[in-house]
Enzyme design. Structure first.
Site, PDB file in Angstrom:
ATOM      1  CG  HIS A  52      46.241  36.244  22.680  1.00  0.00           C
ATOM      2  ND1 HIS A  52      46.782  37.445  23.026  1.00  0.00           N
ATOM      3  CD2 HIS A  52      45.776  35.719  23.845  1.00  0.00           C
ATOM      4  CE1 HIS A  52      46.642  37.654  24.328  1.00  0.00           C
ATOM      5  NE2 HIS A  52      46.025  36.599  24.848  1.00  0.00           N
ATOM      6  NE  ARG A  58      48.630  40.403  28.401  1.00  0.00           N
ATOM      7  CZ  ARG A  58      47.341  40.214  28.136  1.00  0.00           C
ATOM      8  NH1 ARG A  58      46.966  39.385  27.186  1.00  0.00           N
ATOM      9  NH2 ARG A  58      46.414  40.861  28.799  1.00  0.00           N
ATOM     10  NE  ARG A  76      56.684  39.542  41.336  1.00  0.00           N
ATOM     11  CZ  ARG A  76      55.771  40.470  41.147  1.00  0.00           C
ATOM     12  NH1 ARG A  76      56.151  41.690  40.836  1.00  0.00           N
ATOM     13  NH2 ARG A  76      54.487  40.197  41.276  1.00  0.00           N
ATOM     14  CG  ASP A 109      47.471  31.360  22.719  1.00  0.00           C
ATOM     15  OD1 ASP A 109      47.002  31.120  21.581  1.00  0.00           O
ATOM     16  OD2 ASP A 109      46.817  31.913  23.626  1.00  0.00           O
ATOM     17  CG  LEU A 135      52.546  27.720  41.376  1.00  0.00           C
ATOM     18  CD1 LEU A 135      52.557  26.721  40.223  1.00  0.00           C
ATOM     19  CD2 LEU A 135      53.208  27.111  42.605  1.00  0.00           C
ATOM     20  N   GLY A 136      50.487  31.279  39.796  1.00  0.00           N
ATOM     21  CA  GLY A 136      49.267  31.916  40.296  1.00  0.00           C
ATOM     22  C   GLY A 136      48.074  31.025  40.020  1.00  0.00           C
ATOM     23  CB  ILE A 167      46.673  30.500  34.678  1.00  0.00           C
ATOM     24  CG1 ILE A 167      45.446  31.419  34.528  1.00  0.00           C
ATOM     25  CG2 ILE A 167      46.809  29.608  33.442  1.00  0.00           C
ATOM     26  CD1 ILE A 167      45.569  32.468  33.421  1.00  0.00           C
ATOM     27  CD  GLU A 176      49.181  38.558  20.824  1.00  0.00           C
ATOM     28  OE1 GLU A 176      48.016  38.958  21.055  1.00  0.00           O
ATOM     29  OE2 GLU A 176      49.792  37.799  21.576  1.00  0.00           O
TER      30      GLU A 176
HETATM   31  O1  A2R Z   1      55.837  36.906  41.616  1.00  0.00           O
HETATM   32  P1  A2R Z   1      54.625  36.639  42.429  1.00  0.00           P
HETATM   33  O2  A2R Z   1      54.969  35.994  43.745  1.00  0.00           O
HETATM   34  O3  A2R Z   1      53.720  37.846  42.567  1.00  0.00           O
HETATM   35  O4  A2R Z   1      53.792  35.517  41.611  1.00  0.00           O
HETATM   36  C1  A2R Z   1      53.058  35.831  40.445  1.00  0.00           C
HETATM   37  C2  A2R Z   1      53.855  35.563  39.175  1.00  0.00           C
HETATM   38  N1  A2R Z   1      54.734  36.664  38.778  1.00  0.00           N
HETATM   39  C3  A2R Z   1      56.061  36.504  38.536  1.00  0.00           C
HETATM   40  N2  A2R Z   1      56.834  35.404  38.576  1.00  0.00           N
HETATM   41  C4  A2R Z   1      58.140  35.568  38.287  1.00  0.00           C
HETATM   42  N3  A2R Z   1      58.693  36.756  37.973  1.00  0.00           N
HETATM   43  C5  A2R Z   1      57.943  37.885  37.908  1.00  0.00           C
HETATM   44  N4  A2R Z   1      58.498  39.057  37.593  1.00  0.00           N
HETATM   45  C6  A2R Z   1      56.545  37.785  38.193  1.00  0.00           C
HETATM   46  N5  A2R Z   1      55.519  38.663  38.252  1.00  0.00           N
HETATM   47  C7  A2R Z   1      54.425  37.977  38.600  1.00  0.00           C
HETATM   48  O5  A2R Z   1      52.843  35.368  38.176  1.00  0.00           O
HETATM   49  C8  A2R Z   1      51.931  34.820  40.297  1.00  0.00           C
HETATM   50  O6  A2R Z   1      52.352  33.542  40.732  1.00  0.00           O
HETATM   51  C9  A2R Z   1      51.697  34.763  38.787  1.00  0.00           C
HETATM   52  C10 A2R Z   1      50.441  35.498  38.334  1.00  0.00           C
HETATM   53  O7  A2R Z   1      49.342  34.837  38.868  1.00  0.00           O
HETATM   54  P2  A2R Z   1      47.880  35.489  38.984  1.00  0.00           P
HETATM   55  O8  A2R Z   1      48.002  36.900  39.439  1.00  0.00           O
HETATM   56  O9  A2R Z   1      47.043  34.539  39.791  1.00  0.00           O
HETATM   57  O10 A2R Z   1      47.367  35.576  37.509  1.00  0.00           O
HETATM   58  P3  A2R Z   1      46.636  34.467  36.600  1.00  0.00           P
HETATM   59  O11 A2R Z   1      45.174  34.534  36.772  1.00  0.00           O
HETATM   60  O12 A2R Z   1      47.309  33.150  36.808  1.00  0.00           O
HETATM   61  O13 A2R Z   1      46.973  35.049  35.147  1.00  0.00           O
HETATM   62  C11 A2R Z   1      48.331  35.255  34.737  1.00  0.00           C
HETATM   63  C12 A2R Z   1      48.411  35.935  33.398  1.00  0.00           C
HETATM   64  C13 A2R Z   1      47.514  37.154  33.184  1.00  0.00           C
HETATM   65  O14 A2R Z   1      48.003  38.308  33.771  1.00  0.00           O
HETATM   66  C14 A2R Z   1      47.455  37.276  31.666  1.00  0.00           C
HETATM   67  O15 A2R Z   1      48.455  38.135  31.186  1.00  0.00           O
HETATM   68  C15 A2R Z   1      47.778  35.855  31.201  1.00  0.00           C
HETATM   69  O16 A2R Z   1      47.988  35.077  32.387  1.00  0.00           O
HETATM   70  O17 A2R Z   1      46.679  35.326  30.505  1.00  0.00           O
END
Ligand code: A2R
Length: 319
Positions: free
Chosen positions: A277, A230, A173, A254, A150-151, A153, A259
């Protein structure tokens, strides 16, 4: 700024490369001919990469004057960030500008797979309509959406889901108590309570196969998986198996593990929607990503504050 030498990884978006070429001397990196790099390596000050680029530490180490590594994309799991940080080289990416497009495609895949939109299009185009109706779809409005990540996107997807009258739950997490959505500590627990499980975490080792056979089993025969994160986040073999034996109802994908090679087993499945993608692939967003990647490059080369360094560089380099 005078003309500088910038190295560009393969398949970096042409809009970004064009912006660089307008002001710098651009060298295109060819992994099959690393000898070609030897002569120019000492002059390279900027490295341009795409979201799917693989930039190993060995390449970073070959560039003694490197000042900045600017990625066109929000994901940067192919970049050896620890090596860059150890050398004092900041890495930047392009968050936010693609958030809406990725969230839009997540909803598009959700609607497409649940309502059989690609199959319905084929039904009409191939003249099958007069022979009878399509199979019924699965209602989306009012159903339950689970978001893995829940970041930026994930939150934008939640907003769209709410507009469809869906209930929203999530896993991360770290719990986000302010979000107002139900939290589950694991993807398996979340999957057991939703109809559509949307994956939108970063890639890399930390999330590799986060969506495995157990999660798919919990999602169940009425559940759909949507992946706009991914390919590495989903155990693709387990997914193919779950789709084949009816352990889950369908999938909208997607992104893929290797890929542009998509498992052939998925090609003929009627309960799957596949896109190449393309979540951020609109004219408007790709231009915005190119502008931001270029601005980061220019800032890094001229010693100005970077617009969007990756979180690790913010935390460890004080950016
Ligand atoms: O786990 P947290 O509290 O750091 O939350 C991040 C979550 N996240 C995970 N959730 C569950 N298990 C995991 N092992 C885990 N690792 C990270 O993913 C956070 O809520 C979310 C990432 O959000 P943002 O950093 O804001 O990235 P955004 O801009 O939403 O893009 C996400 C991904 C990119 O890295 C590209 O690979 C793809 O969307 O296009």
């Amino acid at each position: 700024m005078s003309k500088l030498d910038v190295l560009v990884m393969p398949k970096v978006h042409p809009l970004y490369v064009a912006a660089l070429k307008a002001v710098h001397t651009v060298h295109e990196y060819n992994p099959a001919d690393t000898a070609a790099l030897v002569g120019v390596a000492p002059r390279i000050v900027g490295l341009a990469a795409g979201g799917e680029s693989v930039v190993p530490g060995a390449l970073i180490s070959q560039l003694p004057q490197l000042k900045v590594l600017s990625v066109f994309g929000v994901g940067y799991d192919g970049i050896d960030v620890p090596t860059a940080i150890a050398r004092g080289i900041p890495v930047t990416h392009t968050p936010d500008v693609l958030t809406d497009d990725v969230a839009d495609l997540a909803m598009g895949l959700t609607l497409s797979v649940a309502r059989n939109i690609p199959q319905a299009d084929q039904h009409v185009r191939t003249g099958q309509w007069p022979q009878g109706p399509m199979r019924l779809g699965r209602k989306v409005s009012g159903s339950r959406m689970g978001i893995v990540g829940l970041g930026r996107i994930g939150s934008a997807i939640a907003k769209r889901a709410q507009a469809f009258g869906m209930s929203v739950a999530y896993t991360t997490r770290t719990e986000r108590p302010g979000s107002g959505f139900a939290y589950y500590p694991t993807a398996t627990a979340l999957a057991a309570h939703v109809d559509f499980l949307v994956v939108i975490t970063p890639g890399g080792q930390g999330t590799k196969h986060l969506i495995n056979a157990d999660v798919l089993k919990a999602l169940g025969p009425q559940g759909y998986l949507i992946n706009v994160a991914r390919g590495s986040v989903v155990d693709e073999a387990a997914l193919v198996q779950a789709l084949s034996d009816g352990s889950i109802a369908g999938a909208g994908l997607d992104v893929f593990a290797d890929e542009p090679n998509v498992p052939q087993a998925l090609w003929g499945m009627p309960n799957v929607v596949l896109t190449p993608h393309m979540a951020s692939a609109t004219h408007q967003t790709r231009q915005a990503m190119a502008d931001l990647a270029f601005a980061n490059m220019q800032a890094g080369l001229s010693g100005q504050p970077l617009l969007t360094p990756v979180p690790e560089c913010k935390a460890q380099m004080g950016l």
